[in-house]
Design a protein around this motif. Structure first.
Motif, mmCIF file in Angstrom:
data_model
loop_
_atom_site.group_PDB
_atom_site.id
_atom_site.type_symbol
_atom_site.label_atom_id
_atom_site.label_comp_id
_atom_site.label_asym_id
_atom_site.label_seq_id
_atom_site.Cartn_x
_atom_site.Cartn_y
_atom_site.Cartn_z
ATOM 1 N N ARG A 104 -74.063 8.200 10.528
ATOM 2 C CA ARG A 104 -73.100 7.834 11.571
ATOM 3 C C ARG A 104 -72.144 6.720 11.125
ATOM 4 O O ARG A 104 -71.261 6.339 11.890
ATOM 5 C CB ARG A 104 -73.817 7.390 12.842
ATOM 6 N N LYS A 105 -72.333 6.200 9.916
ATOM 7 C CA LYS A 105 -71.386 5.201 9.417
ATOM 8 C C LYS A 105 -69.996 5.827 9.345
ATOM 9 O O LYS A 105 -69.851 7.021 9.053
ATOM 10 C CB LYS A 105 -71.811 4.691 8.038
ATOM 11 N N LEU A 106 -68.987 5.024 9.608
ATOM 12 C CA LEU A 106 -67.624 5.531 9.660
ATOM 13 C C LEU A 106 -67.189 6.135 8.333
ATOM 14 O O LEU A 106 -66.515 7.171 8.316
ATOM 15 C CB LEU A 106 -66.671 4.418 10.092
ATOM 16 N N ASP B 288 -68.200 9.584 14.041
ATOM 17 C CA ASP B 288 -67.099 9.626 15.005
ATOM 18 C C ASP B 288 -67.452 8.798 16.236
ATOM 19 O O ASP B 288 -68.331 9.175 17.014
ATOM 20 C CB ASP B 288 -66.832 11.081 15.415
ATOM 21 N N PRO B 289 -66.766 7.676 16.441
ATOM 22 C CA PRO B 289 -67.062 6.806 17.585
ATOM 23 C C PRO B 289 -66.879 7.492 18.940
ATOM 24 O O PRO B 289 -67.452 7.047 19.931
ATOM 25 C CB PRO B 289 -66.063 5.654 17.438
ATOM 26 N N ASP B 290 -66.105 8.560 18.997
ATOM 27 C CA ASP B 290 -65.929 9.279 20.264
ATOM 28 C C ASP B 290 -67.104 10.196 20.571
ATOM 29 O O ASP B 290 -67.250 10.635 21.710
ATOM 30 C CB ASP B 290 -64.638 10.097 20.239
ATOM 31 N N LYS B 291 -67.928 10.476 19.560
ATOM 32 C CA LYS B 291 -69.034 11.418 19.747
ATOM 33 C C LYS B 291 -70.412 10.811 19.519
ATOM 34 O O LYS B 291 -71.410 11.468 19.774
ATOM 35 C CB LYS B 291 -68.857 12.607 18.796
ATOM 36 N N LEU C 61 -70.909 1.727 17.757
ATOM 37 C CA LEU C 61 -71.347 0.366 17.414
ATOM 38 C C LEU C 61 -70.821 -0.045 16.043
ATOM 39 O O LEU C 61 -70.345 -1.171 15.875
ATOM 40 C CB LEU C 61 -72.869 0.270 17.442
ATOM 41 N N PHE C 62 -70.896 0.855 15.081
ATOM 42 C CA PHE C 62 -70.353 0.540 13.757
ATOM 43 C C PHE C 62 -68.860 0.217 13.845
ATOM 44 O O PHE C 62 -68.372 -0.702 13.194
ATOM 45 C CB PHE C 62 -70.589 1.684 12.764
ATOM 46 N N ALA C 63 -68.128 0.962 14.653
ATOM 47 C CA ALA C 63 -66.691 0.749 14.798
ATOM 48 C C ALA C 63 -66.389 -0.615 15.422
ATOM 49 O O ALA C 63 -65.389 -1.248 15.086
ATOM 50 C CB ALA C 63 -66.068 1.868 15.632
#
Length: 121
Positions: free
Chosen positions: A15-17, A22-25, A31-33
């Motif tokens: 889930r890292k960018l 994807d922060p929307d999903k 949180l990473f964003a």
């Protein structure tokens, strides 16, 4: 390390960018964003909730809430470790290093290490 911890760590890493999170999903990607401060704030919140759940469990005898909140704390701690490019194995290795030391000995050794580091700078 347990299979559950390994799978969860793999999901968090994915889930890292920079790995397509994807922060929307994804809550984790969100949180990473938001960055370090948001992750650390969340750990503070979860730690407080864990303490409160322990106090409630002490009175009620029902450990359900304590287990739930502790799981949240561990989960968010894993996200923090990933944010700083650390793995659960690093923490487990530190716990293994401390094994067999009394807590008082370990704390004294840590103070000595910090003093030595400050003297080097």
């Amino acid at each position: 390390m347990s299979n559950t911890l390994r799978r969860l760590t793999d999901v968090i890493e994915s889930r890292k960018l920079d790995k397509g999170g994807d922060p929307d999903k994804s809550y984790i990607a969100r949180l990473f964003a938001k960055g370090d401060d948001a992750i650390l704030k969340k750990i503070g919140e979860e730690a407080t909730e864990t303490v409160m759940a322990a106090k409630d469990a002490r009175v009620s005898g029902d450990m359900t809430g304590l287990v739930y909140e502790c799981a949240d704390l561990w989960f968010h701690s894993l996200i923090m470790l990933a944010q700083f490019n650390l793995s659960p194995e690093t923490v487990l290795a530190e716990l293994a290093r401390r094994e067999g030391l009394s807590g008082l000995e370990e704390k004294a050794a840590r103070k000595d290490e910090l003093r030595d580091q400050h003297e080097q700078h």
